[in-house]
Design a protein around this motif. Structure first.
Motif, PDB file in Angstrom:
ATOM      1  N   ALA A 120       0.834  -1.205   0.000  1.00 40.07           N
ATOM      2  CA  ALA A 120       0.000   0.000   0.000  1.00 40.07           C
ATOM      3  C   ALA A 120       0.867   1.253   0.000  1.00 40.07           C
ATOM      4  CB  ALA A 120      -0.922  -0.012   1.228  1.00 40.07           C
ATOM      5  N   GLU A 121       1.971   1.221   0.754  1.00 40.15           N
ATOM      6  CA  GLU A 121       2.896   2.357   0.799  1.00 40.15           C
ATOM      7  C   GLU A 121       3.510   2.608  -0.573  1.00 40.15           C
ATOM      8  OE1 GLU A 121       7.088   3.638   3.034  1.00 40.15           O
ATOM      9  OE2 GLU A 121       6.135   1.692   3.460  1.00 40.15           O
ATOM     10  N   MET A 122       3.919   1.546  -1.259  1.00 37.69           N
ATOM     11  CA  MET A 122       4.545   1.687  -2.570  1.00 37.69           C
ATOM     12  C   MET A 122       3.545   2.169  -3.621  1.00 37.69           C
ATOM     13  SD  MET A 122       7.790   1.047  -2.480  1.00 37.69           S
ATOM     14  CE  MET A 122       7.706   2.010  -0.977  1.00 37.69           C
ATOM     15  N   LEU A 123       2.327   1.666  -3.577  1.00 35.19           N
ATOM     16  CA  LEU A 123       1.322   2.099  -4.553  1.00 35.19           C
ATOM     17  C   LEU A 123       0.949   3.560  -4.342  1.00 35.19           C
ATOM     18  CD1 LEU A 123      -1.035  -1.006  -4.815  1.00 35.19           C
ATOM     19  CD2 LEU A 123       0.738  -0.267  -6.405  1.00 35.19           C
ATOM     20  N   ALA A 124       0.939   3.989  -3.088  1.00 29.18           N
ATOM     21  CA  ALA A 124       0.692   5.407  -2.824  1.00 29.18           C
ATOM     22  C   ALA A 124       1.855   6.254  -3.330  1.00 29.18           C
ATOM     23  CB  ALA A 124       0.496   5.632  -1.323  1.00 29.18           C
ATOM     24  N   LEU A 125       3.061   5.736  -3.194  1.00 29.75           N
ATOM     25  CA  LEU A 125       4.255   6.466  -3.633  1.00 29.75           C
ATOM     26  C   LEU A 125       4.236   6.702  -5.139  1.00 29.75           C
ATOM     27  CD1 LEU A 125       6.987   7.598  -2.512  1.00 29.75           C
ATOM     28  CD2 LEU A 125       7.998   5.398  -3.151  1.00 29.75           C
ATOM     29  N   ILE A 126       3.768   5.720  -5.906  1.00 26.25           N
ATOM     30  CA  ILE A 126       3.730   5.870  -7.369  1.00 26.25           C
ATOM     31  C   ILE A 126       2.374   6.395  -7.846  1.00 26.25           C
ATOM     32  CG2 ILE A 126       5.484   4.091  -7.733  1.00 26.25           C
ATOM     33  CD1 ILE A 126       3.139   2.223  -8.599  1.00 26.25           C
ATOM     34  N   GLU A 127       1.529   6.774  -6.891  1.00 29.59           N
ATOM     35  CA  GLU A 127       0.229   7.383  -7.169  1.00 29.59           C
ATOM     36  C   GLU A 127      -0.701   6.461  -7.955  1.00 29.59           C
ATOM     37  OE1 GLU A 127       1.085  11.115  -9.045  1.00 29.59           O
ATOM     38  OE2 GLU A 127       1.941  11.981  -7.229  1.00 29.59           O
ATOM     39  N   LEU A 185      12.629   8.696  -6.240  1.00 32.20           N
ATOM     40  CA  LEU A 185      13.991   8.439  -5.770  1.00 32.20           C
ATOM     41  C   LEU A 185      14.404   9.465  -4.716  1.00 32.20           C
ATOM     42  CD1 LEU A 185      15.760   7.530  -9.140  1.00 32.20           C
ATOM     43  CD2 LEU A 185      15.074   5.962  -7.319  1.00 32.20           C
ATOM     44  N   ASP A 186      14.025  10.727  -4.937  1.00 33.02           N
ATOM     45  CA  ASP A 186      14.339  11.771  -3.959  1.00 33.02           C
ATOM     46  C   ASP A 186      13.626  11.506  -2.633  1.00 33.02           C
ATOM     47  OD1 ASP A 186      16.009  13.111  -5.669  1.00 33.02           O
ATOM     48  OD2 ASP A 186      14.518  14.586  -6.299  1.00 33.02           O
ATOM     49  N   SER A 187      12.363  11.126  -2.717  1.00 28.36           N
ATOM     50  CA  SER A 187      11.574  10.935  -1.490  1.00 28.36           C
ATOM     51  C   SER A 187      12.054   9.739  -0.684  1.00 28.36           C
ATOM     52  CB  SER A 187      10.093  10.774  -1.835  1.00 28.36           C
ATOM     53  OG  SER A 187       9.865   9.565  -2.544  1.00 28.36           O
ATOM     54  N   THR A 188      12.642   8.745  -1.346  1.00 24.52           N
ATOM     55  CA  THR A 188      13.143   7.563  -0.642  1.00 24.52           C
ATOM     56  C   THR A 188      14.645   7.621  -0.394  1.00 24.52           C
ATOM     57  OG1 THR A 188      13.393   6.382  -2.760  1.00 24.52           O
ATOM     58  CG2 THR A 188      11.312   6.087  -1.563  1.00 24.52           C
ATOM     59  N   ASN A 189      15.310   8.673  -0.938  1.00 26.79           N
ATOM     60  CA  ASN A 189      16.758   8.848  -0.798  1.00 26.79           C
ATOM     61  C   ASN A 189      17.526   7.616  -1.285  1.00 26.79           C
ATOM     62  OD1 ASN A 189      18.920  10.596  -0.066  1.00 26.79           O
ATOM     63  ND2 ASN A 189      19.284   9.380   1.769  1.00 26.79           N
TER      64      ASN A 189
END
Length: 344
Positions: A120-127, A185-189
């Motif tokens: 769920a976290e990853m799907l939210a990250l990629i919108e 990439l920026d948001s996950t460093n």
């Protein structure tokens, strides 16, 4: 003591059927950094990426991840044990699995609740949170690539590797997707090595750019340095259109048809100047004559020949009109400089 770098490749070599694909390449990737590895097809950039991923072994040199050797030509860590995420051009999603199942594929060792939360976290990250139950064939090309990115990021890799991930997409979608990838990439460093043959993509994505040619890296630097201060003719012309002018001795200094240059090295050098750094001023008695003019909406692209025989490409303002045969004079725009580069 400083922390070890996420990735260090030292003097790496690779041959295929006796042909050298990668020739003594060294490259580093810093924490949270994106390095764009750019070059023409067949220059060895994908071969280098495959060795870093562990898909191919090195024939010489060493690859280290977080200070730990993963391949020195003798001992080699397998790909699944390298904590690396990879995104290819072909997306490589499992067609029989849903989006959620694809993203969670590398999380099978985790509990069901932890896996569900991470997906769920990853799907939210990629919108794409509402796409969890869809299958790959129900997605657009850009959506499939975003899912591939989420799947690669889900296990929390030490390094991300991208091998021409946008090559099959149309230009508008490529621009949109690379902006989204950069934000993720920026948001996950997450440090990333991004392989591409597109100079514009490299300039847009790379914190640093490494330009590769014939199995070797010809120059590494920040985007502005690579574009404005290339070291060789190859780097200059590969990154964008460039004019190369002969340098001649002028009293105690050096010059080209566009004026003085700094020339402090002996050997085979020419002066490089970008088309947008050259101005064409109309003058019926001028030394320059337009051989070709192409209107591109935002600018004119003029090919101009001087009486010396030199040809110069000029990027001119769109609010003037030019025709073949027009005469004028050439000069550098205010603040522009000619850069001395090595012939190659």
């Amino acid at each position: 003591m400083s922390e070890p770098l996420p990735l260090v490749a030292s003097e790496v070599w690779k041959k295929f059927d006796g042909v050298t694909a990668v020739s003594g390449v060294s490259l580093e990737l810093g924490e949270g950094e994106t390095v764009a590895l750019v070059g023409p097809s067949g220059c060895g950039k994908s071969s280098l990426l495959r060795m870093i991923a562990g898909l191919d072994g090195v024939d010489g040199g060493k690859i280290r991840l977080q200070g730990v050797s993963v391949d020195d030509g003798q001992s080699r860590v397998m790909p699944e044990d390298r904590s690396i995420g990879i995104v290819f051009q072909e997306h490589a999603l499992f067609g029989h699995l849903t989006v959620a199942q694809n993203v969670g594929f590398g999380l099978r060792a985790q509990s069901r609740s932890a896996r569900r939360a991470r997906v769920a976290e990853m799907l939210a990250l990629i919108e794409l949170p509402e796409f969890s139950d869809r299958y790959p064939h129900e997605l657009s090309g850009g959506e499939r690539q975003r899912v591939a990115l989420a799947r690669a990021l889900a296990p929390g890799p030490t390094v991300m590797l991208f091998d021409e991930p946008f090559a099959s997409l149309d230009q508008n979608l490529r621009v949109q997707l690379r902006e989204q990838v950069a934000q993720v990439l920026d948001s996950t460093n997450t440090p990333a090595l991004f392989v591409t043959h597109d100079p514009r993509e490299a300039l847009a994505l790379g914190d640093r750019i490494a330009v590769m040619r014939a199995g070797q890296i010809e120059q590494v630097g920040v985007p502005e340095e690579i574009y404005r201060h290339p070291l060789t003719m190859f780097v200059a012309s590969f990154m964008d259109e460039a004019n190369f002018l002969s340098i001649t001795k002028d009293g105690s200094g050096w010059s080209t048809v566009l004026g003085a240059v700094d020339q402090s090295s002996e050997g085979h050098f020419v002066a490089m100047v970008r088309p947008n750094d050259v101005a064409f001023v109309s003058d019926d008695s001028g030394d320059a004559k337009i051989q070709r003019c192409d209107y591109a909406g935002s600018h004119w692209l003029l090919r101009v020949r001087l009486r010396t025989g030199d040809e110069v490409v000029v990027l001119a303002e769109p609010d003037s009109r030019y025709t073949v045969g027009d005469r004028g004079n050439l000069g550098l725009r205010p603040g522009a400089k000619q850069v001395v580069v090595r012939q190659s």
